[in-house]
Write a protein that holds these residues in place. Sequence first.
Motif, short mmCIF file in Angstrom:
data_model
loop_
_atom_site.label_atom_id
_atom_site.label_comp_id
_atom_site.label_asym_id
_atom_site.label_seq_id
_atom_site.Cartn_x
_atom_site.Cartn_y
_atom_site.Cartn_z
N HIS A 74 0.87 -1.18 0.00
CA HIS A 74 0.00 0.00 0.00
C HIS A 74 0.90 1.23 0.00
CE1 HIS A 74 -3.89 -2.00 0.87
NE2 HIS A 74 -3.08 -2.92 1.37
N LEU A 75 1.02 1.88 -1.11
CA LEU A 75 1.81 3.10 -1.20
C LEU A 75 0.90 4.27 -0.92
CD1 LEU A 75 4.53 4.36 -1.80
CD2 LEU A 75 3.88 4.43 -4.21
N ILE A 76 0.91 4.74 0.31
CA ILE A 76 -0.05 5.75 0.74
C ILE A 76 0.34 7.15 0.28
CG2 ILE A 76 -1.08 6.87 2.75
CD1 ILE A 76 -0.95 4.22 4.19
N SER A 77 1.62 7.47 0.44
CA SER A 77 2.03 8.83 0.09
C SER A 77 3.45 8.83 -0.43
CB SER A 77 1.93 9.73 1.33
OG SER A 77 2.37 11.04 1.02
N ALA A 78 3.59 9.10 -1.74
CA ALA A 78 4.89 9.25 -2.37
C ALA A 78 4.72 10.18 -3.58
CB ALA A 78 5.46 7.91 -2.78
N PRO A 79 4.40 11.40 -3.34
CA PRO A 79 4.05 12.33 -4.44
C PRO A 79 5.19 12.62 -5.39
CG PRO A 79 4.27 13.51 -2.35
CD PRO A 79 4.32 12.06 -2.02
N ASN A 80 6.45 12.38 -4.98
CA ASN A 80 7.59 12.69 -5.83
C ASN A 80 8.19 11.45 -6.49
OD1 ASN A 80 8.01 15.64 -5.44
ND2 ASN A 80 8.16 15.02 -3.29
N LEU A 81 7.47 10.33 -6.44
CA LEU A 81 7.99 9.09 -7.04
C LEU A 81 8.20 9.29 -8.54
CD1 LEU A 81 8.62 6.11 -6.26
CD2 LEU A 81 6.33 5.55 -7.09
N SER A 82 9.42 8.92 -9.01
CA SER A 82 9.74 9.09 -10.43
C SER A 82 10.07 7.77 -11.12
CB SER A 82 10.92 10.05 -10.60
OG SER A 82 12.08 9.55 -9.94
N SER A 83 10.39 6.71 -10.35
CA SER A 83 10.77 5.43 -10.95
C SER A 83 10.15 4.28 -10.16
CB SER A 83 12.30 5.29 -10.97
OG SER A 83 12.68 4.01 -11.44
N LEU A 84 9.50 3.35 -10.89
CA LEU A 84 8.87 2.19 -10.26
C LEU A 84 9.28 0.93 -11.01
CD1 LEU A 84 6.79 0.72 -8.43
CD2 LEU A 84 5.05 1.29 -10.16
N HIS A 85 9.83 -0.03 -10.27
CA HIS A 85 10.16 -1.34 -10.86
C HIS A 85 9.40 -2.40 -10.07
CE1 HIS A 85 12.74 -4.28 -13.01
NE2 HIS A 85 12.45 -5.02 -11.96
N TYR A 86 8.52 -3.12 -10.77
CA TYR A 86 7.67 -4.12 -10.12
C TYR A 86 7.89 -5.47 -10.78
CZ TYR A 86 3.55 -6.59 -8.42
OH TYR A 86 2.71 -7.51 -7.84
N THR A 87 8.27 -6.49 -9.97
CA THR A 87 8.51 -7.84 -10.47
C THR A 87 7.67 -8.82 -9.66
OG1 THR A 87 10.78 -7.31 -11.10
CG2 THR A 87 10.24 -9.63 -10.88
N ASP A 88 7.02 -9.76 -10.37
CA ASP A 88 6.21 -10.78 -9.69
C ASP A 88 6.38 -12.11 -10.41
OD1 ASP A 88 4.41 -12.22 -8.25
OD2 ASP A 88 2.71 -10.89 -8.57
N HIS A 89 6.85 -13.12 -9.65
CA HIS A 89 7.03 -14.46 -10.21
C HIS A 89 5.78 -15.32 -10.05
CE1 HIS A 89 11.10 -13.60 -11.00
NE2 HIS A 89 11.55 -13.70 -9.77
N TYR A 90 4.86 -14.92 -9.17
CA TYR A 90 3.80 -15.82 -8.76
C TYR A 90 2.45 -15.53 -9.41
CZ TYR A 90 7.42 -16.40 -5.27
OH TYR A 90 8.61 -16.59 -4.67
N CYS A 91 2.06 -14.28 -9.48
CA CYS A 91 0.80 -13.89 -10.12
C CYS A 91 -0.37 -14.67 -9.55
CB CYS A 91 0.88 -14.12 -11.64
SG CYS A 91 2.35 -13.44 -12.40
N SER A 92 -0.48 -14.76 -8.25
CA SER A 92 -1.46 -15.65 -7.62
C SER A 92 -2.62 -14.90 -6.97
CB SER A 92 -0.77 -16.53 -6.58
OG SER A 92 -0.11 -15.73 -5.61
N TYR A 93 -2.86 -13.66 -7.36
CA TYR A 93 -3.93 -12.89 -6.74
C TYR A 93 -5.30 -13.38 -7.19
CZ TYR A 93 -0.28 -9.69 -5.31
OH TYR A 93 0.83 -9.15 -4.74
N LYS A 94 -6.26 -13.24 -6.28
CA LYS A 94 -7.63 -13.65 -6.58
C LYS A 94 -8.53 -12.42 -6.68
CE LYS A 94 -6.93 -17.98 -4.03
NZ LYS A 94 -7.38 -18.82 -2.90
#
Length: 511
Positions: free
Chosen positions: A241-261
């Motif tokens: 939960h990223l609640i507050s990061a107004p100056n975020l400029s770079s996001l790297h997201y990796t997921d091996h599982y992909c198991s969300y329902k």
Amino acid sequence: MDSGHSEIIENAEGDRLSNLPDDLIYRILSYISIKHVVQTSALSTRWRYIWTSVPHLNFSTTDFRRLPRFFKFVTRLLSGRNNQTEVFSVNFTFRGKVSQEFVQRILDYAFSHNVQQLNITCLPGRLYCLAEFPHSLFSSQSLKHFTFTGRIQTWNATVPTWSLPNLTTLNLTYYDDTWDGLFSNCANLKNLTLKSSTILSCFGISHPGLSSLTLEDDNVRVNVVTPQLKSLTIKNWRGIHLISAPNLSSLHYTDHYCSYKDNDDGPLQLPTDLRHLEKIDIVITSDHDNKAYTHKIVRLLQQLRCVKFLTLSLELVKFFSSSVELFSHQTSPFVNLKSLKIYPGYVSPYDQAQQKVTMSTEVKDYLLGGSPGATFTMVSHEEIRVVKNVTLARNLMRKLQEQLKENIETNTSHIELDKAPVESHVKAAREQLDDMKRKVSMVQRISTLLTDVPTSYRDKDKLQARLYGLCIHIDTIMKHLDTIVKHVNDQMEIECDNKVHETATSSQPSS
């Protein structure tokens, strides 16, 4: 070689070592353990006492068969060092039960000499059992970089208040509630990496000055409040939960599982006001399509309207193309896009026939429709595999060429067939035949790698020509070995005939 010549070489080596500047010597010694640093005192007079002033101390129990010997060595080392020399970095790697008093002594020495970098690694095996952590670990005016790796078991731990005012980088692996309160009490913390916690409930990361955050390998929920955060990396960590990061400029997201329902919150929850978020990498490596997961990723992409540089994995595009209904009535949110790159998140070294992924028209319009002028690059599994095969083939050919050069210069030039005894020829032939078997295996491996490279590859002809040249070298050496083997066989036949003749002669009755 005579002793006089050896002495000249030793003096020359000693002079070169003596002339090295201190900074270079310290730099070289920073890559080896302190035990080996002490052993270098035998190299030359210049290095005799260098261990007493090296600013990098690398302690490891793996350098000793028994812990008592390690304890004794460290105790003597610390007492014998130049007390006026500051310590820049300390690496402490251990396995087994290490007492709090011993750890306290190392840390007290480090902090009293203004250590700036501290790395503690607990290797797999017996747990690190302490009644409480050394208090000096939580208080230092000089420490800037701290890394802790490994599982710790603490019983009745009482943690004092953190006081690390100059700490800028913190990396924790297998952390627990013991570290609670650390983040907010490090006023100058800029870079934080958390990997694999033992915390069962939700926890928070709140820091006004944090600029880089990396979260890896966990599923605990995290509430992040970081107004100055610029870079966020998430690798296989669910429930963010990223609640507050107004100056975020770079996001790297990796997921091996992909198991969300369907009833899950999704892989990542972001605020809608990320006006500075320009660079995004989303890497999915699973081959198992998950409709609910794909829907949540699409919902996430809808929030990333300001992105300029977008990188997606080929596996994710495959998911998209199998759920085109999600894009049929969607307009592209990427109106500022300058570059879209799509590449495989994972390339199997064994499966040569990974299914080709084709991007549907609906998906392409969704990704590029808002910015038709953006550059578009799509790399297939096969293209990645070709690059890896070519790189490996080149490395093997370089290694084989060096070995063949050594064969030609040494192994095949010193044998005098008409002087050496037959036993030496047999031994030499066997050794070289074994060596050539290994080289032939390398050639076969290279040939297999190049076979999988398509004819259209621009350097394939050059690579095959180079391989052919190496085969000629091998053929030359094999012909030489054939000569040796023939000579050995001839010599053995002669010796056998001589022995038969001697036996026959000795067995004849005397007249």
